[in-house]
Design a protein around this motif. Structure first.
Motif, PDB file in Angstrom:
ATOM      1  N   UNK A 167      53.911   5.391 -19.505  1.00 13.57           N
ATOM      2  CA  UNK A 167      53.278   5.088 -20.787  1.00 13.57           C
ATOM      3  C   UNK A 167      53.441   6.314 -21.690  1.00 13.57           C
ATOM      4  N   UNK A 168      53.815   6.105 -22.967  1.00 12.91           N
ATOM      5  CA  UNK A 168      53.972   7.261 -23.864  1.00 12.91           C
ATOM      6  C   UNK A 168      52.743   8.171 -23.855  1.00 12.91           C
ATOM      7  N   UNK A 169      53.002   9.452 -23.940  1.00 10.30           N
ATOM      8  CA  UNK A 169      52.007  10.522 -23.957  1.00 10.30           C
ATOM      9  C   UNK A 169      51.462  10.855 -22.565  1.00 10.30           C
ATOM     10  N   UNK A 170      51.827  10.118 -21.537  1.00  9.24           N
ATOM     11  CA  UNK A 170      51.465  10.415 -20.149  1.00  9.24           C
ATOM     12  C   UNK A 170      52.688  11.043 -19.496  1.00  9.24           C
ATOM     13  N   UNK A 171      52.496  11.611 -18.329  1.00 11.68           N
ATOM     14  CA  UNK A 171      53.672  12.138 -17.634  1.00 11.68           C
ATOM     15  C   UNK A 171      53.395  12.326 -16.156  1.00 11.68           C
ATOM     16  N   UNK A 172      54.464  12.395 -15.407  1.00  8.43           N
ATOM     17  CA  UNK A 172      54.443  12.777 -13.996  1.00  8.43           C
ATOM     18  C   UNK A 172      55.433  13.921 -13.870  1.00  8.43           C
ATOM     19  N   UNK A 173      54.956  15.001 -13.292  1.00  8.90           N
ATOM     20  CA  UNK A 173      55.795  16.177 -13.116  1.00  8.90           C
ATOM     21  C   UNK A 173      56.058  16.417 -11.637  1.00  8.90           C
ATOM     22  N   UNK A 174      57.215  16.966 -11.352  1.00  9.86           N
ATOM     23  CA  UNK A 174      57.534  17.478 -10.016  1.00  9.86           C
ATOM     24  C   UNK A 174      57.860  18.946 -10.203  1.00  9.86           C
ATOM     25  N   UNK A 175      57.042  19.782  -9.613  1.00  6.44           N
ATOM     26  CA  UNK A 175      57.213  21.235  -9.733  1.00  6.44           C
ATOM     27  C   UNK A 175      57.273  21.669 -11.197  1.00  6.44           C
ATOM     28  N   UNK A 176      56.414  21.063 -12.034  1.00  2.00           N
ATOM     29  CA  UNK A 176      56.314  21.450 -13.434  1.00  2.00           C
ATOM     30  C   UNK A 176      57.367  20.855 -14.345  1.00  2.00           C
ATOM     31  N   UNK A 177      58.168  19.933 -13.824  1.00  5.49           N
ATOM     32  CA  UNK A 177      59.241  19.321 -14.623  1.00  5.49           C
ATOM     33  C   UNK A 177      59.020  17.821 -14.707  1.00  5.49           C
ATOM     34  N   UNK A 178      59.087  17.267 -15.903  1.00  8.76           N
ATOM     35  CA  UNK A 178      58.865  15.841 -16.106  1.00  8.76           C
ATOM     36  C   UNK A 178      59.910  15.017 -15.359  1.00  8.76           C
ATOM     37  N   UNK A 179      59.453  13.948 -14.702  1.00  6.74           N
ATOM     38  CA  UNK A 179      60.408  13.080 -14.005  1.00  6.74           C
ATOM     39  C   UNK A 179      61.298  12.340 -15.006  1.00  6.74           C
ATOM     40  N   UNK A 180      60.920  12.351 -16.279  1.00  4.29           N
ATOM     41  CA  UNK A 180      61.762  11.734 -17.303  1.00  4.29           C
ATOM     42  C   UNK A 180      63.078  12.492 -17.462  1.00  4.29           C
ATOM     43  N   UNK A 181      63.096  13.763 -17.044  1.00  2.15           N
ATOM     44  CA  UNK A 181      64.314  14.565 -17.090  1.00  2.15           C
ATOM     45  C   UNK A 181      64.953  14.702 -15.713  1.00  2.15           C
ATOM     46  N   UNK A 182      64.389  13.999 -14.737  1.00  2.00           N
ATOM     47  CA  UNK A 182      64.941  13.971 -13.380  1.00  2.00           C
ATOM     48  C   UNK A 182      65.466  12.548 -13.150  1.00  2.00           C
ATOM     49  N   UNK A 183      65.084  11.914 -12.067  1.00  2.00           N
ATOM     50  CA  UNK A 183      65.527  10.543 -11.792  1.00  2.00           C
ATOM     51  C   UNK A 183      64.381   9.546 -11.877  1.00  2.00           C
ATOM     52  N   UNK A 184      63.382   9.854 -12.699  1.00  2.00           N
ATOM     53  CA  UNK A 184      62.258   8.938 -12.863  1.00  2.00           C
ATOM     54  C   UNK A 184      61.525   8.741 -11.543  1.00  2.00           C
ATOM     55  N   UNK A 185      61.057   7.520 -11.315  1.00  2.00           N
ATOM     56  CA  UNK A 185      60.319   7.230 -10.080  1.00  2.00           C
ATOM     57  C   UNK A 185      61.188   7.361  -8.836  1.00  2.00           C
ATOM     58  N   UNK A 186      62.501   7.329  -9.016  1.00  2.00           N
ATOM     59  CA  UNK A 186      63.434   7.474  -7.887  1.00  2.00           C
ATOM     60  C   UNK A 186      63.679   8.941  -7.524  1.00  2.00           C
ATOM     61  N   UNK A 187      63.024   9.868  -8.207  1.00  2.00           N
ATOM     62  CA  UNK A 187      63.187  11.291  -7.910  1.00  2.00           C
ATOM     63  C   UNK A 187      62.775  11.555  -6.465  1.00  2.00           C
ATOM     64  N   UNK A 188      63.708  12.076  -5.688  1.00  2.00           N
ATOM     65  CA  UNK A 188      63.431  12.379  -4.281  1.00  2.00           C
ATOM     66  C   UNK A 188      62.644  13.682  -4.176  1.00  2.00           C
ATOM     67  N   UNK A 189      61.730  13.682  -3.240  1.00  2.00           N
ATOM     68  CA  UNK A 189      60.883  14.851  -3.019  1.00  2.00           C
ATOM     69  C   UNK A 189      61.346  15.618  -1.797  1.00  2.00           C
TER      70      UNK A 189
END
Length: 94
Positions: free
Chosen positions: A58-80
């Motif tokens: 949702x706009x204005x919300x975010x999920x980060x992995x190690x301080x980086x938005x998943x929007x700049x990674x692979x989204x929900x498919x970002x492997x941990x």
């Protein structure tokens, strides 16, 4: 692998706490951010709908992995990987 999940502004997400909520999960190798969201949804029904519409944040919300938005990674498919920190971030106010 062990992953830390932090939920900032938990009250915004419908959780009763005011302080940051922290969980440490042991996840199987290959787990993704989407897997973490699914796990959190089981713990806190309705949480997914407060941060996602379908598979999009949702706009204005975010999920980060190690301080980086998943929007700049692979989204929900970002492997941990072991030691990662996943953060759920509500809209910031000022």
């Amino acid at each position: 692998m062990r992953v830390t999940v932090k939920i900032f502004g938990p009250k915004y997400f419908g959780l009763p706490q005011y302080d940051v909520v922290t969980h440490v999960f042991d996840l199987p190798d290959g787990a993704t951010v989407g897997d973490v969201v699914d796990l959190l949804e089981k713990m806190y029904p309705g949480l997914r709908g407060r941060i996602l519409r379908g598979e999009e944040i949702i706009p204005m919300h975010d999920i980060w992995v190690n301080g980086r938005s998943i929007q700049f990674l692979q989204g929900l498919a970002t492997r941990l990987k072991d030691g990662d920190v996943v953060q759920l971030v509500p809209p910031f106010g000022g």
